[in-house]
Design a protein around this motif. Sequence first.
Motif, mmCIF file in Angstrom:
data_model
loop_
_atom_site.group_PDB
_atom_site.id
_atom_site.type_symbol
_atom_site.label_atom_id
_atom_site.label_comp_id
_atom_site.label_asym_id
_atom_site.label_seq_id
_atom_site.Cartn_x
_atom_site.Cartn_y
_atom_site.Cartn_z
ATOM 1 N N GLN A 269 0.811 -1.211 0.000
ATOM 2 C CA GLN A 269 0.000 0.000 0.000
ATOM 3 C C GLN A 269 0.850 1.270 0.000
ATOM 4 O O GLN A 269 0.326 2.370 -0.186
ATOM 5 C CB GLN A 269 -0.958 0.007 1.205
ATOM 6 C CG GLN A 269 -0.306 0.249 2.552
ATOM 7 C CD GLN A 269 0.267 -0.988 3.222
ATOM 8 O OE1 GLN A 269 0.590 -1.985 2.582
ATOM 9 N NE2 GLN A 269 0.398 -0.925 4.543
ATOM 10 N N HIS A 270 2.156 1.146 0.191
ATOM 11 C CA HIS A 270 3.044 2.305 0.291
ATOM 12 C C HIS A 270 3.845 2.579 -0.983
ATOM 13 O O HIS A 270 4.515 3.605 -1.065
ATOM 14 C CB HIS A 270 4.046 2.116 1.434
ATOM 15 C CG HIS A 270 3.424 1.915 2.767
ATOM 16 N ND1 HIS A 270 3.768 0.877 3.605
ATOM 17 C CD2 HIS A 270 2.464 2.615 3.417
ATOM 18 C CE1 HIS A 270 3.058 0.947 4.716
ATOM 19 N NE2 HIS A 270 2.253 1.993 4.630
ATOM 20 N N VAL A 271 3.835 1.669 -1.947
ATOM 21 C CA VAL A 271 4.763 1.791 -3.073
ATOM 22 C C VAL A 271 4.188 2.572 -4.249
ATOM 23 O O VAL A 271 2.974 2.632 -4.451
ATOM 24 C CB VAL A 271 5.269 0.416 -3.558
ATOM 25 C CG1 VAL A 271 6.054 -0.292 -2.463
ATOM 26 C CG2 VAL A 271 4.147 -0.454 -4.056
ATOM 27 N N ASN A 272 5.096 3.166 -5.006
ATOM 28 C CA ASN A 272 4.752 3.873 -6.233
ATOM 29 C C ASN A 272 4.865 2.901 -7.413
ATOM 30 O O ASN A 272 5.247 1.736 -7.213
ATOM 31 C CB ASN A 272 5.649 5.106 -6.411
ATOM 32 C CG ASN A 272 7.126 4.748 -6.484
ATOM 33 O OD1 ASN A 272 7.514 3.656 -6.904
ATOM 34 N ND2 ASN A 272 7.976 5.684 -6.078
ATOM 35 N N PRO A 273 4.541 3.329 -8.629
ATOM 36 C CA PRO A 273 4.617 2.406 -9.776
ATOM 37 C C PRO A 273 6.007 1.831 -10.028
ATOM 38 O O PRO A 273 6.148 0.788 -10.661
ATOM 39 C CB PRO A 273 4.159 3.271 -10.955
ATOM 40 C CG PRO A 273 3.277 4.301 -10.344
ATOM 41 C CD PRO A 273 3.900 4.594 -9.008
ATOM 42 N N GLY A 274 7.053 2.498 -9.497
ATOM 43 C CA GLY A 274 8.416 1.991 -9.664
ATOM 44 C C GLY A 274 8.811 0.949 -8.639
ATOM 45 O O GLY A 274 9.917 0.421 -8.678
ATOM 46 N N GLY A 275 7.930 0.647 -7.687
ATOM 47 C CA GLY A 275 8.215 -0.389 -6.694
ATOM 48 C C GLY A 275 8.893 0.109 -5.428
ATOM 49 O O GLY A 275 9.197 -0.674 -4.545
ATOM 50 N N GLY A 276 9.150 1.419 -5.333
ATOM 51 C CA GLY A 276 9.745 1.976 -4.127
ATOM 52 C C GLY A 276 8.684 2.680 -3.305
ATOM 53 O O GLY A 276 7.583 2.979 -3.785
ATOM 54 N N CYS A 277 9.021 2.978 -2.060
ATOM 55 C CA CYS A 277 8.088 3.690 -1.193
ATOM 56 C C CYS A 277 7.761 5.039 -1.817
ATOM 57 O O CYS A 277 8.649 5.784 -2.250
ATOM 58 C CB CYS A 277 8.698 3.862 0.191
ATOM 59 S SG CYS A 277 7.549 4.534 1.404
ATOM 60 N N HIS A 278 6.488 5.370 -1.885
ATOM 61 C CA HIS A 278 6.024 6.623 -2.467
ATOM 62 C C HIS A 278 6.599 7.789 -1.668
ATOM 63 O O HIS A 278 6.638 7.762 -0.433
ATOM 64 C CB HIS A 278 4.497 6.662 -2.438
ATOM 65 C CG HIS A 278 3.914 7.723 -3.285
ATOM 66 N ND1 HIS A 278 3.934 9.052 -2.924
ATOM 67 C CD2 HIS A 278 3.306 7.662 -4.493
ATOM 68 C CE1 HIS A 278 3.353 9.765 -3.869
ATOM 69 N NE2 HIS A 278 2.961 8.940 -4.838
ATOM 70 N N GLY A 279 7.046 8.832 -2.369
ATOM 71 C CA GLY A 279 7.596 10.004 -1.703
ATOM 72 C C GLY A 279 6.611 10.650 -0.748
ATOM 73 O O GLY A 279 6.996 11.178 0.297
ATOM 74 N N GLY A 280 5.329 10.608 -1.087
ATOM 75 C CA GLY A 280 4.317 11.158 -0.194
ATOM 76 C C GLY A 280 4.253 10.405 1.122
ATOM 77 O O GLY A 280 4.035 10.996 2.182
ATOM 78 N N MET A 281 4.452 9.099 1.073
ATOM 79 C CA MET A 281 4.464 8.299 2.295
ATOM 80 C C MET A 281 5.688 8.644 3.136
ATOM 81 O O MET A 281 5.597 8.790 4.357
ATOM 82 C CB MET A 281 4.434 6.806 1.952
ATOM 83 C CG MET A 281 4.476 5.896 3.148
ATOM 84 S SD MET A 281 3.051 6.166 4.232
ATOM 85 C CE MET A 281 3.585 5.296 5.690
ATOM 86 N N LEU A 282 6.834 8.778 2.482
ATOM 87 C CA LEU A 282 8.043 9.140 3.221
ATOM 88 C C LEU A 282 7.903 10.528 3.851
ATOM 89 O O LEU A 282 8.340 10.746 4.980
ATOM 90 C CB LEU A 282 9.270 9.085 2.314
ATOM 91 C CG LEU A 282 9.732 7.680 1.922
ATOM 92 C CD1 LEU A 282 10.824 7.758 0.868
ATOM 93 C CD2 LEU A 282 10.197 6.890 3.140
ATOM 94 N N CYS A 283 7.271 11.462 3.141
ATOM 95 C CA CYS A 283 7.048 12.804 3.700
ATOM 96 C C CYS A 283 6.079 12.761 4.875
ATOM 97 O O CYS A 283 6.289 13.445 5.887
ATOM 98 C CB CYS A 283 6.534 13.753 2.624
ATOM 99 S SG CYS A 283 7.792 14.251 1.441
ATOM 100 N N THR A 284 5.020 11.963 4.755
ATOM 101 C CA THR A 284 4.078 11.806 5.866
ATOM 102 C C THR A 284 4.803 11.276 7.092
ATOM 103 O O THR A 284 4.666 11.806 8.200
ATOM 104 C CB THR A 284 2.924 10.857 5.467
ATOM 105 O OG1 THR A 284 2.161 11.471 4.429
ATOM 106 C CG2 THR A 284 2.033 10.521 6.649
ATOM 107 N N PHE A 285 5.577 10.223 6.895
ATOM 108 C CA PHE A 285 6.338 9.623 7.994
ATOM 109 C C PHE A 285 7.303 10.647 8.601
ATOM 110 O O PHE A 285 7.374 10.802 9.820
ATOM 111 C CB PHE A 285 7.092 8.386 7.495
ATOM 112 C CG PHE A 285 8.022 7.808 8.512
ATOM 113 C CD1 PHE A 285 7.530 7.093 9.593
ATOM 114 C CD2 PHE A 285 9.388 7.990 8.402
ATOM 115 C CE1 PHE A 285 8.385 6.561 10.553
ATOM 116 C CE2 PHE A 285 10.252 7.464 9.349
ATOM 117 C CZ PHE A 285 9.754 6.750 10.424
ATOM 118 N N ALA A 286 8.036 11.367 7.750
ATOM 119 C CA ALA A 286 9.020 12.336 8.230
ATOM 120 C C ALA A 286 8.360 13.465 9.019
ATOM 121 O O ALA A 286 8.887 13.900 10.050
ATOM 122 C CB ALA A 286 9.811 12.893 7.049
ATOM 123 N N ASP A 287 7.216 13.946 8.559
ATOM 124 C CA ASP A 287 6.480 15.010 9.257
ATOM 125 C C ASP A 287 6.082 14.542 10.651
ATOM 126 O O ASP A 287 6.259 15.266 11.639
ATOM 127 C CB ASP A 287 5.260 15.396 8.422
ATOM 128 C CG ASP A 287 4.483 16.570 8.983
ATOM 129 O OD1 ASP A 287 5.102 17.516 9.506
ATOM 130 O OD2 ASP A 287 3.243 16.545 8.880
#
Length: 159
Positions: A46-64
């Motif tokens: 549920q966290h990955v983007n079409p490239g198979g890595g964690c979506h940047g939006g998810m990483l930003c949410t986590f970082a915030d």
Amino acid sequence: MNQDIAPPPEGFQRVELGGVFALNNGPFYARWHDDHLLMGFRVGPQHVNPGGGCHGGMLCTFADILVSTAAQYQADIPRQFLPTISLQTDFLAIAPKGSWVQGRADVLKVTRNLVFSQGLVQADGETVLRVSGVFRRGPLLAESEGDQALRLPGMPQRD
């Protein structure tokens, strides 16, 4: 938990931080280590983007959530709402599906109205994100069930 996803590393406990939005995007885990709140999550499908890595939006949410929550427990401030004024992120690498993403933050300065903090986020030990944030010191918050869950071993007790 999805049975195809590995559990968190030893010592991490599931926590409910960041309200309903975060609950729908987690689960998040935390532990207390060397006077710092460590937070993490396992990159699931549920966290990955079409490239198979964690979506940047998810990483930003986590970082915030990481850098603001660290301020709540690492700085000598009352428990209060800390709305984000500024969040700066630098993506350094990909966090692949299945990786353990973990962050640690440092509180740089607390003023009467603002909190400044920064952190690094790693995926399986490789730094993937650098973050810095500025947060407004808002109204005091009542203690919630999430606060009760954040009574981690080794964490100093708050008044």
